[in-house]
Design a protein around this motif. Structure first.
Motif, PDB file in Angstrom:
ATOM      1  N   ILE A 152       0.862  -1.155  -0.012  1.00 10.37           N
ATOM      2  CA  ILE A 152       0.241   0.108   0.209  1.00 10.37           C
ATOM      3  C   ILE A 152       1.139   1.318   0.424  1.00 10.37           C
ATOM      4  N   MET A 156       1.472   3.975  -2.651  1.00  9.38           N
ATOM      5  CA  MET A 156       0.940   5.081  -2.398  1.00  9.38           C
ATOM      6  C   MET A 156       1.373   6.670  -2.788  1.00  9.38           C
ATOM      7  N   TYR A 157       2.915   6.240  -2.572  1.00 12.72           N
ATOM      8  CA  TYR A 157       4.554   7.291  -3.125  1.00 12.72           C
ATOM      9  C   TYR A 157       4.288   7.321  -4.211  1.00 12.72           C
ATOM     10  N   VAL A 159       1.555   7.968  -6.128  1.00 12.07           N
ATOM     11  CA  VAL A 159       0.781   8.978  -6.155  1.00 12.07           C
ATOM     12  C   VAL A 159       0.077  10.177  -5.745  1.00 12.07           C
ATOM     13  N   SER A 160       0.881  10.182  -4.168  1.00  7.26           N
ATOM     14  CA  SER A 160       0.862  11.751  -3.529  1.00  7.26           C
ATOM     15  C   SER A 160       1.845  11.285  -2.164  1.00  7.26           C
ATOM     16  N   ALA A 164       1.468   9.570   0.895  1.00  7.09           N
ATOM     17  CA  ALA A 164       2.243   8.551   1.491  1.00  7.09           C
ATOM     18  C   ALA A 164       3.021   8.257   3.019  1.00  7.09           C
ATOM     19  N   VAL A 262      -5.127  12.480   5.847  1.00  8.65           N
ATOM     20  CA  VAL A 262      -4.937  11.460   4.432  1.00  8.65           C
ATOM     21  C   VAL A 262      -7.066  12.179   3.557  1.00  8.65           C
ATOM     22  N   GLY A 266      -6.493  13.957  -0.177  1.00 13.34           N
ATOM     23  CA  GLY A 266      -7.197  14.026  -0.906  1.00 13.34           C
ATOM     24  C   GLY A 266      -8.045  14.033  -1.722  1.00 13.34           C
ATOM     25  N   ILE A 283      -6.981   6.192  -2.770  1.00 16.81           N
ATOM     26  CA  ILE A 283      -6.993   6.364  -1.750  1.00 16.81           C
ATOM     27  C   ILE A 283      -7.752   6.287  -0.519  1.00 16.81           C
ATOM     28  N   TYR A 286      -7.317   2.491   0.316  1.00 14.58           N
ATOM     29  CA  TYR A 286      -6.327   1.847   0.622  1.00 14.58           C
ATOM     30  C   TYR A 286      -5.837   2.831   2.185  1.00 14.58           C
ATOM     31  N   THR A 287      -7.107   3.787   2.446  1.00 10.94           N
ATOM     32  CA  THR A 287      -6.408   3.910   3.910  1.00 10.94           C
ATOM     33  C   THR A 287      -6.822   3.410   5.105  1.00 10.94           C
TER      34      THR A 287
END
Length: 581
Positions: A152, A156-157, A159-160, A164, A262, A266, A283, A286-287
């Protein structure tokens, strides 16, 4: 603490080594399942973006079909992982249960006198069940959680970075908190198990003595003790649970802060057009998924605390050492064995001697009758002979060999004993007579029980030797159980036989029948008969009278009977057998 942790790890790996192949397969399945968990939200993200962007129906159907396929495969892998994890845990902990039971059976009677059956059940099974629960899900939950967290965060790194970073901080703080406080509930969990063991001991003790409890009107007293024991279990269990959930409470608080940060980041990115609606969903998903492995890790910290207390208690039990050291000598002369006690002294506790300076000898094939008041030390002689306890001083020789030099299996192969307390097992008549030895033939069984007068009783059973007996022997009368125990010993064909009160539960007619059988069966053995009834000793060669742990006299039965000054002659003349009670 570090050394103890290292020892626990090494001890744990010893039981995991035989199932390493299954563990490797489990890890492979686990990686596949984790990968599918990461893919499913991405399929949904593509579906949302395609639907909101005016994608074609065929593309949406393909994505829906892909999602269903991945979900089915992931569910199948989940079932396989759970099954294999449970299989690994049971295979591992059953070996531990076996080791604990074997170790307990080899410990001396001093240890067993201090432990109740209820406590031992809790130590052998209850503590190990906690370890089993931990083993069953440790690989699945802990390793799987870390793999999922890494997947995960890694995605995420891409994406943002800010989002992340928040998720990474939440993850690291949660894992750090659980690592620091992982042992906070171990001691309380151990005390919880001790309280549970005490409760089981009480229940076992009172059920075993149910006749005395009911006959003496002690049910209210027993219930009072039961309620007090239950209260202790509740209070200690509640304290242990409250300490074990501390890690979970901390992760919930951290997650609340993390998910708020987050989602704010987002939504801000979506409003500025930096990410799509589908990515915003991803996002969020995944959170939520990030919290699941953290919660599972928290649960496993709780299981770890219970498992560690079980491991510590199991290691403590395995560290117990018997006082009875096994010898190496295997050889004994063929046929009936001689017996010699030389200045034997013995005590259950140092301040209370039970036997003091006992000395006598028997030639092969001779029979010795031992008489004395209750508590005079008669049964302690047999326990010392069978090495159930160590002597304080002196030597016992069988066939001219010091029993401390003999290997215990060699001693038990040649010496048999019938105790006052007859133990019967859940199994057939045949199993109970042979103690599950398949090499004893039915012909040998019927010959032996015929000599003891049990053939009519067994023939009357609906299935003969295949008739099932319940544990404890409730289907037998006290006299039948005692005859049964005699048959069991004589089927083993020992060279030295100890009969501890063989006729204590028998009526006069059955005792006469028993005596005839014993006389025939003892023809090829040396015999020791411990008795209250003088009539039981009419066929012995030697008599020993004991009192207060001392040898009052020893000699030929005929010579002692003819000597009016002997203890034995006075007992015969008085005819008052109650003097021995």
């Amino acid at each position: 603490m570090a050394d103890q942790q290292k020892i626990s790890t090494i001890w744990l790996l010893r039981y995991l080594k035989p199932v390493k192949g299954r563990i490797i397969l489990l890890l492979i399945l686990l990686l596949g399942s984790t990968g599918l968990q990461l893919m499913n939200p991405q399929v949904i993200q593509r579906f949302i973006d395609a639907a909101s962007g005016g994608g074609g129906m065929s593309e949406l159907l393909e994505l829906a079909a892909l999602f269903l396929v991945l979900a089915v495969v992931n569910q199948s892998l989940g079932v396989a992982v759970t099954y294999l994890g449970s299989d690994v845990s049971w295979r591992t902990t059953n070996r531990l249960r076996g080791d604990l039971l074997k170790h307990c059976l080899r410990l001396d009677m001093r240890f067993h006198n201090q432990k109740t059956p209820g406590e031992m059940i809790e130590r052998v099974d209850g503590d190990v069940s906690n370890i089993s629960n931990f083993f069953a899900m440790f690989i699945v939950q802990v390793i799987g959680s870390f793999v999922l967290l890494a997947g995960i965060l890694g995605f995420m790194y891409t994406v943002s970075v800010p989002i992340a970073a928040v998720m990474t901080a939440f993850t690291l703080l949660s894992v750090l908190a659980m690592t620091i406080i992982r042992n906070v509930g171990v001691q309380s969990s151990s005390k919880d198990r001790e309280a549970s063991a005490a409760l089981f001991s009480l229940i076992e003790e009172r059920i075993a003595g149910i006749e005395d409890v009911q006959a003496n009107g002690q049910v209210p007293y027993v219930m009072n003790r039961f309620y007090r024991a239950m209260r202790a279990v509740f209070l200690k269990g509640r304290k242990a649970w409250m300490l074990r959930v501390v890690p979970w409470n901390m992760t919930v608080s951290l997650f609340t802060l993390a998910v708020t940060a987050v989602m704010l980041l987002g939504v801000r990115s979506y409003m500025q057009g930096e990410i799509s609606l589908g990515m915003l969903y991803l996002i969020y998903q995944y959170t939520q998924m990030l919290n699941d492995p953290i919660e599972r890790l928290g649960d496993q910290v709780q299981e770890f605390q219970k498992a560690k207390s079980g491991m510590l208690r199991s290691r403590e039990l395995l560290s117990q050492r018997t006082e009875i050291l096994d010898g190496e000598e295997e050889w004994l002369p063929d046929g009936a064995l001689s017996l010699e006690f030389e200045q034997v002294s013995f005590s259950y506790s140092k301040d209370k001697p039970v036997l003091q300076n006992i000395s006598f000898s028997l030639q092969p094939g001779e029979r010795l009758g031992i008489i004395g008041r209750t508590g005079s030390g008669k049964s302690s002689l047999s326990r010392a002979l069978l090495r159930l306890y160590n002597l304080d001083s002196g030597v016992i020789r069988i066939g001219g060999v010091d029993i401390t030099k003999l290997a215990l299996p060699a001693l038990y192969r040649r010496v048999g004993m019938v105790t006052q307390d007859v133990q019967l097992f859940d199994g057939t008549l045949r199993d109970n007579l042979t103690l599950f030895n398949e090499n004893v033939t039915d012909a040998s069984i019927m010959e032996t029980i015929g000599q003891l007068g049990l053939r009519p009783w067994i023939s009357a059973q609906p299935e003969g030797l295949d008739t099932h007996l319940s544990s404890g022997g409730s289907s037998l009368s006290a006299g039948e159980a005692q005859l049964f125990a005699l048959a069991r010993v004589f089927l083993a064909k020992p060279s030295l036989i100890v009969l501890d009160e063989p006729s204590s539960r028998l009526d006069a007619a059955t005792e006469a029948m028993l005596q005839a059988g014993v006389n025939q069966l003892l023809r090829h053995s040396t015999g020791i008969i411990i008795a209250h009834r003088l009539a039981t000793l009419e066929q012995v060669d030697k008599i020993m009278v004991v009192g207060d742990g001392r040898q009052l006299e020893f000699g030929s039965r005929e010579e002692l009977a003819a000597n009016p000054d002997s203890h034995y002659a006075r007992l015969l003349q008085s005819g008052r057998e109650e003097e021995l009670a």
